[in-house]
Design a protein around this motif. Structure first.
Motif, short mmCIF file in Angstrom:
data_model
loop_
_atom_site.label_atom_id
_atom_site.label_comp_id
_atom_site.label_asym_id
_atom_site.label_seq_id
_atom_site.Cartn_x
_atom_site.Cartn_y
_atom_site.Cartn_z
N VAL A 158 29.67 102.20 37.07
CA VAL A 158 28.96 100.94 37.24
C VAL A 158 27.93 101.04 38.36
O VAL A 158 28.20 101.61 39.42
CB VAL A 158 29.95 99.80 37.59
N HIS A 159 26.76 100.48 38.12
CA HIS A 159 25.78 100.20 39.17
C HIS A 159 25.80 98.69 39.39
O HIS A 159 25.39 97.92 38.50
CB HIS A 159 24.38 100.68 38.75
N LEU A 160 26.28 98.27 40.55
CA LEU A 160 26.54 96.85 40.75
C LEU A 160 25.28 95.99 40.63
O LEU A 160 25.35 94.86 40.16
CB LEU A 160 27.18 96.61 42.12
N SER A 172 26.78 88.81 43.99
CA SER A 172 27.44 89.30 45.20
C SER A 172 28.72 90.04 44.82
O SER A 172 29.19 89.97 43.68
CB SER A 172 27.78 88.14 46.13
N TYR A 173 29.29 90.76 45.79
CA TYR A 173 30.56 91.43 45.56
C TYR A 173 31.60 90.44 45.03
O TYR A 173 32.37 90.75 44.12
CB TYR A 173 31.08 92.06 46.85
N ARG A 174 31.64 89.26 45.64
CA ARG A 174 32.64 88.26 45.23
C ARG A 174 32.32 87.67 43.87
O ARG A 174 33.22 87.40 43.07
CB ARG A 174 32.74 87.17 46.29
N ALA A 215 29.09 101.81 56.09
CA ALA A 215 28.80 100.40 55.83
C ALA A 215 28.46 100.17 54.37
O ALA A 215 27.64 100.90 53.80
CB ALA A 215 27.65 99.93 56.71
N PRO A 216 29.06 99.15 53.74
CA PRO A 216 28.61 98.79 52.40
C PRO A 216 27.25 98.11 52.47
O PRO A 216 26.93 97.43 53.45
CB PRO A 216 29.70 97.80 51.93
N THR A 217 26.42 98.29 51.45
CA THR A 217 25.11 97.67 51.48
C THR A 217 25.21 96.16 51.56
O THR A 217 26.03 95.53 50.88
CB THR A 217 24.27 98.08 50.26
N SER A 218 24.37 95.58 52.40
CA SER A 218 24.37 94.13 52.60
C SER A 218 23.71 93.40 51.44
O SER A 218 23.71 92.17 51.40
CB SER A 218 23.63 93.79 53.90
N ARG A 219 23.12 94.15 50.47
CA ARG A 219 22.49 93.49 49.32
C ARG A 219 23.45 92.57 48.59
O ARG A 219 23.05 91.57 48.00
CB ARG A 219 21.97 94.55 48.34
N TYR A 220 24.73 92.95 48.58
CA TYR A 220 25.70 92.20 47.78
C TYR A 220 26.73 91.46 48.63
O TYR A 220 27.66 90.87 48.07
CB TYR A 220 26.44 93.16 46.82
#
Length: 633
Positions: A158-160, A172-174, A215-220
């Motif tokens: 998957v590409h989120l 978003s992640y959520r 760090a996870p990307t802040s995009r999501y």
């Protein structure tokens, strides 16, 4: 200076010793920015490795980005670590390090160990907490009992940012957590592999040009948002693998490049420094602190984010000094060879550390060469990975499927050659994102013929993958037979499911996942020749292939494939036992978009020897058909 005060260091003498030795496996709890709250100690401790700097200070929201306000002190132990404490800094504040080289040049650098970064176009690190209340305890217990080698591992890549969007914007992640989890569960995949989520400045790199290795990307969203996504998947019994990139890093000014005014993480020699294909920098694997940084990055995701494994990108480019280079553009190793001895040592050490600290995880190598023993332990000379992508099989089968069926009889070896080496490593069979971009066309459009034939052959191709020894990986979009190439700037074309052909493909993938999971013969002995037996590999004229998959007991699944548009009636296939063989799957079923040719749910074996077997079946092989049978009783 009022915001800066001296506080006890997070580094003990033992920490410093382990750091200098290169064996510190919890460095992410010492380096970077760490909020402290104990008695009168309220603020944030900072630590940066910059051995060739003349000055280092912390600049951020908490001191109006004043480089004079919070100078760090260089530890006197020759570790090259600068540290200090800022009482006015808080969680959520942005910050960077002002690094002054010995030549007097000043650089504003993000934190190599930052747990979060600000949203683009900003490039500052963010002070973050990693506190999260996990609810995946049952999964953790299950994972302890899981043998990944015998597990029905079917991975959905998957590409989120482009799996699904809302009004053209990222989820978003959520937001994606419930939808992705429900979809993966419904489709029968047992794992997801998420393309790199570590912070990266260029979205078009798909995450493979990382600046934030912790760090996870802040995009999501925030770190806790990503933890929620992983937690949600785990609660649904879905394993989570992350793509991880130890092979190179970008040259962005705020990143790792020339961090203290010298080639610190990268090589100084341009023949070793620049990755020829990606024009990025190559890590100096011969440097103790660099190896330690990367090992800690890997362990960090396994530790704080509970991921079940990492897929290492670009391993082949790490192993060879002359990778993508011409003569004279590379430096031989100390023995005069092309092998990158330092990278080999690093990979072995990393795999040892990962399996020592987290014994129930799996590491997967994207390794496209014939390097030996990739998935064997380091103590026998291997690299120590758990599994490896089978790039050879993938290239052979796609090359074969792109042929006009009339000519496939002359290329039958492309179907069978992979079984010559199928058990030499622990293989994953990948149809990944790399096969559906840059003019390569989608899997559906690779298939020749009419539209109906394209769909029939894609069902056949996926059926062959699930029957072939090895774990499975399928990139998003192929599960619905997306016609266009993958585009990271848009969502998958979910509207295609209104078309019966596309919804039929989705149903086929769901059913074949279900059978792969239910039938131990299809997955229990994926890495052993005991789980495979040829029935007929020589009928090149008809382009038909047949074999038996076995489990560790008495279970058997017969798989037969017809790679031509000709329906073959009364086709005789040898089988090892008399009795009734039930048809588990038929890719030509009308519910999948096929013509409905088949065997009425099963066949009784005739006690007539054939193909070195005591019995045989008389079958109807559909046009471009994949058939699965199980011996009943």
């Amino acid at each position: 200076m009022k915001n800066f005060k001296v506080c006890p260091s997070l580094f003990s003498d033992l920490d410093t010793y382990l750091f200098k030795e290169g064996t510190h496996l919890k460095l992410y709890e010492k380096m970077g920015a760490h909020p402290l709250c104990s008695g009168e100690t309220q603020g944030v401790y900072f630590a940066l490795w910059a051995p060739n700097a003349s000055q280092v200070s912390v600049i951020g929201d908490f001191n109006l980005w004043n480089p004079e306000a919070a100078p760090l002190s260089c530890r006197p132990d020759e570790s090259g670590i600068w540290e200090g404490f800022v009482s006015s800094a808080f969680i959520g504040d942005r910050y960077k390090y002002r690094v002054v080289s010995k030549r007097g040049e000043a650089f504003d650098k993000g934190d190599p160990f930052a747990f979060a970064w600000e949203e683009l176009p900003g490039t500052a690190s963010i002070i973050a907490s990693l506190h999260y209340q996990w609810n995946d305890h049952l999964w953790a217990e299950k994972r302890k009992k899981t043998n990944w080698f015998s597990y029905p591992l079917s991975i959905y890549e998957v590409h989120l940012g482009s799996w699904m969007r809302k009004e053209g914007k990222f989820l978003s992640y959520r937001e994606i957590a419930e939808q992705l989890t429900c979809y993966v569960k419904k489709m029968g995949f047992t794992a997801v592999e998420i393309m790199p989520l570590m912070e990266h400045p260029f979205y078009g790199s798909w995450g493979y040009q990382i600046t934030g290795f912790f760090a996870p990307t802040s995009r999501y969203g925030s770190p806790q948002d990503l933890m929620f996504l992983i937690d949600t998947l785990h609660q649904a019994d879905i394993a989570v693998f992350l793509d991880w990139v130890p092979s190179h890093f970008p040259s962005d000014e705020h990143g790792l490049a020339y961090l203290d005014g010298t080639a610190l993480f990268e090589h100084a020699d341009p023949r070793q420094k620049i990755h020829p294909e990606w024009r990025s920098y190559i890590f100096n694997y011969g440097r103790t602190e660099v190896r330690e940084f990367l090992i800690n990055s890997a362990l960090f995701w396994l530790d704080y984010y509970h991921v079940d494994g990492l897929r290492f990108d670009g391993v082949a480019s790490m192993l060879y000094l002359d990778y993508a280079r011409k003569e004279g553009e590379w430096v031989p190793n100390r023995y005069g060879g092309r092998e990158n001895i330092e990278a080999v040592s690093f990979l072995r050490r990393l795999n040892e550390a990962a399996h020592l600290c987290f014994p129930h995880i799996v590491t997967i190598a994207e390794e496209s060469s014939a390097w030996p023993l990739v998935t064997r332990p380091s103590y026998v000379g291997g690299l120590g990975f758990g599994m490896k992508w089978n790039m050879g099989w993938m290239h052979d089968i796609l090359k074969y499927m792109e042929l006009d069926p009339l000519y496939r009889q002359y290329h039958h070896n492309d179907l069978t050659f992979s079984l010559m080496y199928a058990f030499s490593e622990n293989y994953v069979l990948p149809f990944s994102h790399d096969e559906v971009v840059y003019g390569k066309r989608s899997l559906l459009e690779k298939m020749p013929g009419t539209l109906w034939q394209k769909f029939a052959q894609l069902r056949l191709l996926l059926g062959f993958m699930y029957a072939h020894p090895g774990k499975k990986l399928l990139f998003m979009g192929s599960d619905i037979a997306q016609r266009a190439e993958w585009n990271h700037e848009e969502s998958l074309h979910w509207n295609l499911l209104k078309d019966p052909f596309h919804s039929g493909m989705q149903l086929w993938v769901r059913d074949i996942n279900r059978v792969y999971f239910e039938e131990k013969a299809l997955h229990e002995k994926d890495f052993s020749s005991e789980g495979f037996q040829w029935i007929d590999c020589s009928d090149s004229k008809a382009s038909v292939l047949g074999f038996i998959r076995r489990d560790g007991e008495e279970g058997k699944v017969l798989a037969i494939f017809n790679f031509t548009p000709v329906v073959r009636h009364n086709y005789l296939v040898g089988v090892p036992e008399a009795g009734y063989w039930r048809e588990l799957l038929n890719s030509d079923g009308e519910i999948y978009g096929g013509m409905g040719e088949g065997n009425m749910g099963g066949k009784e074996a005739m006690e007539e020897p054939l193909q070195r077997q005591p019995c045989c079946l008389s079958l109807t092989l559909p046009s471009f058909g994949a058939l699965f049978f199980r011996k009943e009783g």
